[in-house]
Design a protein around this motif. Structure first.
Motif, mmCIF file in Angstrom:
data_model
loop_
_atom_site.group_PDB
_atom_site.id
_atom_site.type_symbol
_atom_site.label_atom_id
_atom_site.label_comp_id
_atom_site.label_asym_id
_atom_site.label_seq_id
_atom_site.Cartn_x
_atom_site.Cartn_y
_atom_site.Cartn_z
ATOM 1 N N ALA A 76 -5.529 12.634 17.002
ATOM 2 C CA ALA A 76 -6.674 11.708 17.005
ATOM 3 C C ALA A 76 -6.542 10.707 15.872
ATOM 4 C CB ALA A 76 -7.977 12.494 16.875
ATOM 5 N N LYS A 77 -6.103 11.189 14.720
ATOM 6 C CA LYS A 77 -5.977 10.325 13.542
ATOM 7 C C LYS A 77 -4.914 9.258 13.771
ATOM 8 C CE LYS A 77 -4.972 9.602 8.950
ATOM 9 N NZ LYS A 77 -3.854 8.898 8.377
ATOM 10 N N VAL A 78 -3.762 9.688 14.283
ATOM 11 C CA VAL A 78 -2.660 8.732 14.491
ATOM 12 C C VAL A 78 -3.050 7.710 15.573
ATOM 13 C CG1 VAL A 78 -0.241 8.513 15.219
ATOM 14 C CG2 VAL A 78 -0.882 10.286 13.582
ATOM 15 N N ASP A 80 -6.092 6.690 16.132
ATOM 16 C CA ASP A 80 -7.020 5.754 15.460
ATOM 17 C C ASP A 80 -6.237 4.633 14.783
ATOM 18 O OD1 ASP A 80 -9.257 7.233 16.094
ATOM 19 O OD2 ASP A 80 -9.628 7.959 14.051
ATOM 20 N N GLU A 81 -5.134 4.991 14.134
ATOM 21 C CA GLU A 81 -4.354 3.979 13.406
ATOM 22 C C GLU A 81 -3.796 2.930 14.375
ATOM 23 O OE1 GLU A 81 -5.160 4.204 10.558
ATOM 24 O OE2 GLU A 81 -4.904 6.176 9.663
ATOM 25 N N ALA A 82 -3.392 3.384 15.568
ATOM 26 C CA ALA A 82 -2.930 2.416 16.581
ATOM 27 C C ALA A 82 -4.068 1.468 16.928
ATOM 28 C CB ALA A 82 -2.452 3.150 17.833
ATOM 29 N N GLY A 83 -5.266 2.024 17.082
ATOM 30 C CA GLY A 83 -6.440 1.187 17.384
ATOM 31 C C GLY A 83 -6.701 0.181 16.281
ATOM 32 N N HIS A 84 -6.580 0.627 15.022
ATOM 33 C CA HIS A 84 -6.797 -0.297 13.895
ATOM 34 C C HIS A 84 -5.816 -1.468 13.963
ATOM 35 C CE1 HIS A 84 -8.541 3.260 11.348
ATOM 36 N NE2 HIS A 84 -9.237 2.994 12.426
ATOM 37 N N GLY A 85 -4.564 -1.126 14.255
ATOM 38 C CA GLY A 85 -3.556 -2.181 14.369
ATOM 39 C C GLY A 85 -3.955 -3.189 15.446
ATOM 40 N N VAL A 134 -3.995 8.434 0.652
ATOM 41 C CA VAL A 134 -3.603 7.147 1.254
ATOM 42 C C VAL A 134 -4.778 6.543 2.031
ATOM 43 C CG1 VAL A 134 -2.006 6.006 2.837
ATOM 44 C CG2 VAL A 134 -1.157 7.779 1.271
ATOM 45 N N ASP A 135 -5.434 7.357 2.863
ATOM 46 C CA ASP A 135 -6.623 6.827 3.547
ATOM 47 C C ASP A 135 -7.743 6.591 2.529
ATOM 48 O OD1 ASP A 135 -5.167 8.594 5.852
ATOM 49 O OD2 ASP A 135 -6.164 6.835 6.692
ATOM 50 N N GLY A 136 -7.780 7.403 1.476
ATOM 51 C CA GLY A 136 -8.775 7.192 0.406
ATOM 52 C C GLY A 136 -8.568 5.849 -0.278
ATOM 53 N N GLU A 163 -13.776 4.971 10.667
ATOM 54 C CA GLU A 163 -12.727 5.912 11.070
ATOM 55 C C GLU A 163 -11.916 6.368 9.865
ATOM 56 O OE1 GLU A 163 -12.527 4.369 15.662
ATOM 57 O OE2 GLU A 163 -10.883 3.776 14.359
ATOM 58 N N GLU A 164 -11.716 5.481 8.893
ATOM 59 C CA GLU A 164 -10.957 5.873 7.696
ATOM 60 C C GLU A 164 -11.671 7.002 6.947
ATOM 61 O OE1 GLU A 164 -8.056 5.100 7.534
ATOM 62 O OE2 GLU A 164 -7.756 3.060 8.228
ATOM 63 N N SER A 165 -12.995 7.007 6.959
ATOM 64 C CA SER A 165 -13.644 8.078 6.200
ATOM 65 C C SER A 165 -13.446 9.425 6.909
ATOM 66 C CB SER A 165 -15.099 7.781 5.862
ATOM 67 O OG SER A 165 -15.789 7.370 6.972
ATOM 68 N N PHE A 166 -13.359 9.416 8.230
ATOM 69 C CA PHE A 166 -12.969 10.652 8.946
ATOM 70 C C PHE A 166 -11.546 11.066 8.545
ATOM 71 C CE2 PHE A 166 -10.295 11.496 12.809
ATOM 72 C CZ PHE A 166 -10.446 12.869 12.844
ATOM 73 N N HIS A 167 -10.666 10.090 8.431
ATOM 74 C CA HIS A 167 -9.284 10.411 8.059
ATOM 75 C C HIS A 167 -9.222 11.065 6.683
ATOM 76 C CE1 HIS A 167 -7.829 6.930 10.844
ATOM 77 N NE2 HIS A 167 -8.408 7.915 11.486
ATOM 78 N N GLN A 168 -9.998 10.495 5.761
ATOM 79 C CA GLN A 168 -9.956 11.052 4.415
ATOM 80 C C GLN A 168 -10.499 12.486 4.407
ATOM 81 O OE1 GLN A 168 -12.540 9.904 1.329
ATOM 82 N NE2 GLN A 168 -10.986 10.123 -0.263
HETATM 83 FE FE LIG Z 1 -6.493 5.933 8.379
#
Ligand SMILES: [Fe+2]
Ligand SMILES: [Fe+2]
Length: 322
Positions: A76-78, A80-85, A134-136, A163-168
């Motif tokens: 799910a995290k990875v 999300d990163e595709a979505g951010h891109g 890194v997400d932090g 989404e980044e706060s979920f990642h952290q």
């Molecule tokens: Fe992230």
């Protein structure tokens, strides 16, 4: 025939500057100085590329996740990163630069991405450390960008930050679980933090006195804080979290400064940073080669999508019998 009078460049610039001064957003259809557009394209592209290249170090562990739960979280995290891109490439397209052009520049090595993703992931603890540090660091960088002066960029950042706060949190939770485990697991976490601490501090970019673009970016409301200011915030935020985890941050100079009400800390190895930026980090070549291969392997998907789009846009008479 009358030609409606065109506002001259000075008037346009005044309107642009007063929008910036009011802390209002500049939108894609608004007039903007060429330098502003170029700076934004460079920054947003670099940010988009970081999200996409950033999928690789963690993607490395998806097939080797220690449990189904960990695998689902990491997938799910990875994703999300595709979505951010993709949000960020879309924001760049509103400035007149296509995603294809940006991808081609990335795989040709003509555009940068964050230095942090040129470091390898050597153990599963790295998945936790990347989430936490890194997400932090990304959150520290990106929360102020929600108020950036260019509308599409700021709006993309609002969703990205959630989404980044979920990642952290997922990273921190993984590390906390390992710290409650065996001595071997605790050692894995410490070893991982030792490797990622300094590269995480480098994510904020060079020191302010060596950051030539900062002043102009701040005047344009693109950046809201300097690199050193954000780095300080990150250190102050992270120290109590490290304490709660029970890990040591690998910096003998890290100490609370009562007078400044902030932590003093050591200097990252800026020579190493410059090397990584220049393409000589441990994984630069591997990251770009992987991205290039993924792009080439995806050619048939793009071709099929174009062929499908062309067929569905044909005039109705030719596709239906009446
Ligand atoms: Fe992230
Ligand atoms: Fe992200």
């Amino acid at each position: 025939m009358t030609v409606s009078p065109q506002p001259d460049e000075r008037e346009l610039l005044e309107a642009f500057e007063s929008t910036i001064d009011r802390n209002d957003r500049i939108e894609p259809r608004d007039w903007m100085p060429e330098g502003y557009r170029k700076t934004l394209v460079r920054q947003i592209a670099q940010h988009a590329h970081s999200e996409i290249i950033g999928m690789q170090p963690e993607g490395n562990w998806i097939t080797r996740a220690p449990s189904l739960r960990r695998k689902a979280i990491l997938l799910a995290k990875v994703q999300d990163e595709a979505g951010h891109g993709l949000y960020l490439y879309s924001a760049c397209e509103t400035l007149g630069t296509s995603r294809t052009e940006l991808t081609e520049k990335l795989i040709a090595g003509a555009q940068k991405y964050s230095s942090i993703f040129n470091y390898p992931t050597l153990s599963y603890a790295d998945v936790g450390t990347i989430g936490w540090l890194v997400d932090g660091a990304a959150i520290c960088n990106q929360v102020p960008l929600c108020r950036t002066s260019f509308g599409p960029y700021g709006r993309a950042m609002i969703r990205v930050c959630k989404e980044e706060s979920f990642h952290q949190r997922q990273g921190y939770e993984l590390l906390m679980t390992m710290m409650r485990g065996t001595d071997e697991q605790r050692a894995m976490v410490q070893e991982s933090v030792d490797r990622f601490w300094w590269p995480s501090l480098m994510m904020f970019g060079p020191p302010d006195d060596d950051s030539p673009n900062t002043a102009q970016s701040m005047a344009w409301g693109i950046k809201r804080n300097t690199n050193d200011d954000l780095r300080q915030r990150f250190v102050d935020m992270t120290v109590p979290q490290a304490k709660a985890l029970g890990v040591t941050l690998p910096d003998p100079d890290l100490v609370w400064n009562e007078e400044r009400r902030a932590h003093d800390f050591g200097t990252p190895d800026w020579a190493e940073f410059q090397q990584v930026i220049k393409g000589n980090g441990p994984c630069n070549a591997q990251r770009i080669a992987h991205r290039r291969k993924a792009h080439e392997d995806g050619a048939w998907v793009r071709e099929a999508a174009m062929a499908f789009a062309a067929r569905t846009h044909e005039p109705e008479e030719t596709t239906h019998d009446r």
